[in-house]
Design an enzyme around this catalytic site. Structure first.
Site, PDB file in Angstrom:
ATOM      1  N   CYS A  67      68.857  21.089 -48.490  1.00 48.79           N
ATOM      2  CA  CYS A  67      67.909  21.193 -47.385  1.00 48.79           C
ATOM      3  C   CYS A  67      66.452  21.064 -47.814  1.00 48.79           C
ATOM      4  O   CYS A  67      65.632  20.540 -47.063  1.00 48.79           O
ATOM      5  CB  CYS A  67      68.118  22.505 -46.636  1.00 48.79           C
ATOM      6  N   CYS A 104      72.190  30.389 -52.194  1.00 45.88           N
ATOM      7  CA  CYS A 104      71.769  30.661 -50.818  1.00 45.88           C
ATOM      8  C   CYS A 104      72.800  31.524 -50.105  1.00 45.88           C
ATOM      9  O   CYS A 104      72.447  32.494 -49.405  1.00 45.88           O
ATOM     10  CB  CYS A 104      71.557  29.353 -50.063  1.00 45.88           C
TER      11      CYS A 104
END
Length: 358
Positions: free
Chosen positions: A201, A103
């Site tokens: 997440c 990410c």
């Protein structure tokens, strides 16, 4: 006019205090909240995840209080195409990926930094606990540990390039978490006491296997547990449910205890063995990114760690002909896992890092 900075804001206290410190330092701040997925992507437990609507509203409230612009960028497609796609394919290939590293590389310091520069921003800032400095002798940009060792996030940032580092600010790098919360409280920020998110997440309940199966559209294939000699010990419940070093959840009543040694995606077999078989002094890594040096021309003494949560250990790094890296530790390391990151340090400075292959 001050320099323009786009600040990634997740709704937590770290990015909010970063905004305050940047303003106090004279920067023109614009807050950015990233929409990385849609609710239907997450399945059950999605309300517990970070990056929720409530988090975005907390970030917006801080921006309003401090008086700077606030934007929401929908990066859900690139997040799916990079972070989630890599996570699923790596697990299905028998490796254990690190989605935070992907990410940072592809989304935050990839797509978001590009967007910030395209909008005539000078810098991208985040609430990471790390530091960026420029070496006065070599001119190279250096990535250093955060002063708060218990929060240091340099491990997740080893892939940053010289160009990215030159446009990156980490306002919290010289602070401890307790100081950050004190600053937030003193300035009346809405999230001063907000709990930190500890989860990946997109899998807030920790059930990675269910997320992978839902995303892939099929159950993870069951197969055999085998011992070091290939003898079948029982059946496992799905290839992606296990990782190197795992002991709990095997469902086998065998003494002495057995641990996952490796996985074979070709046959779906998971090889088990004693704890002693998990220890090794040597690993190889690929996709190397060098930071403090342009490249490695010979052996280099470093400290290194193969997981975020562990302390680094002394080792010797050696370049291989194909651009890969061989790392030999002074002392054996437990459960070095393909797919995870290995990060090399020289004192406070990140030398570089890569993805463990074996």
């Amino acid at each position: 006019m001050g320099k323009s900075v786009f600040l990634g804001m997740s709704g937590g206290v770290d990015s909010s205090v970063s905004a305050l410190l940047l303003q106090q330092a004279g920067y023109e701040v614009s807050g950015v909240n990233l929409r990385l997925f849609h609710n239907e992507d997450l399945g059950e437990g999605r309300e517990k995840t970070c990056c929720s609507l409530a988090d975005a509203e907390d970030a917006r409230a801080v921006a309003a209080k401090l008086g700077f612009p606030f934007y929401v960028f929908d990066f859900s497609q690139i997040f799916r195409d990079t972070v989630i796609a890599d996570f699923v394919s790596e697990y299905e290939a028998g490796r254990t990926p690190n989605p935070c590293v992907v990410c940072n590389r592809s989304v935050k310091f990839g797509a978001l930094l590009q967007r910030a520069l395209a909008l005539h921003g000078d810098f991208l800032a985040t609430g990471h606990y790390a530091r960026v400095e420029q070496d006065g002798d070599t001119g190279r940009w250096l990535l250093k540990r955060g002063v708060d060792r218990s929060k240091d996030q340099s491990y997740f940032l080893y892939m940053l390039t010289q160009e990215q580092l030159s446009h990156t600010l980490f306002p919290l790098g010289g602070l401890h978490k307790t100081q950050v919360r004190e600053i937030a409280e003193q300035n009346g920020l809405v999230n001063a006491k907000k709990r930190d998110s500890q989860d990946i997440c997109f899998a807030p309940d920790g059930d990675y296997a269910a997320f992978i199966e839902r995303t892939a559209g099929h159950p993870s294939p069951a197969g055999n547990f085998v011992d070091e000699n290939g003898r079948v010990l029982g059946q496992h419940k799905g290839f992606v449910r296990y990782t190197r070093g795992q002991h709990k959840g095997l469902g086998l009543s065998i003494e002495p205890p057995l641990y996952v040694l490796d996985k074979d995606p070709a046959t779906g077999a998971i090889r088990l063995g004693p704890d002693a078989a998990l220890w090794t002094q040597t690993l190889t890594a690929e996709k190397i990114n060098w930071i403090s040096v342009p490249a490695l021309s010979g052996p280099l003494r470093v400290t290194a760690k193969t997981r975020y949560s562990q302390r680094e250990s002394a080792a010797t790094a050696e370049p291989l002909e194909d651009g890969a890296l061989r790392l030999t530790f002074d002392e054996p390391q437990r459960a070095v896992t393909p797919g995870q990151a290995v990060v090399l340090y020289d004192g406070e400075t990140v030398v570089g890092g890569g993805t463990i292959t074996k």
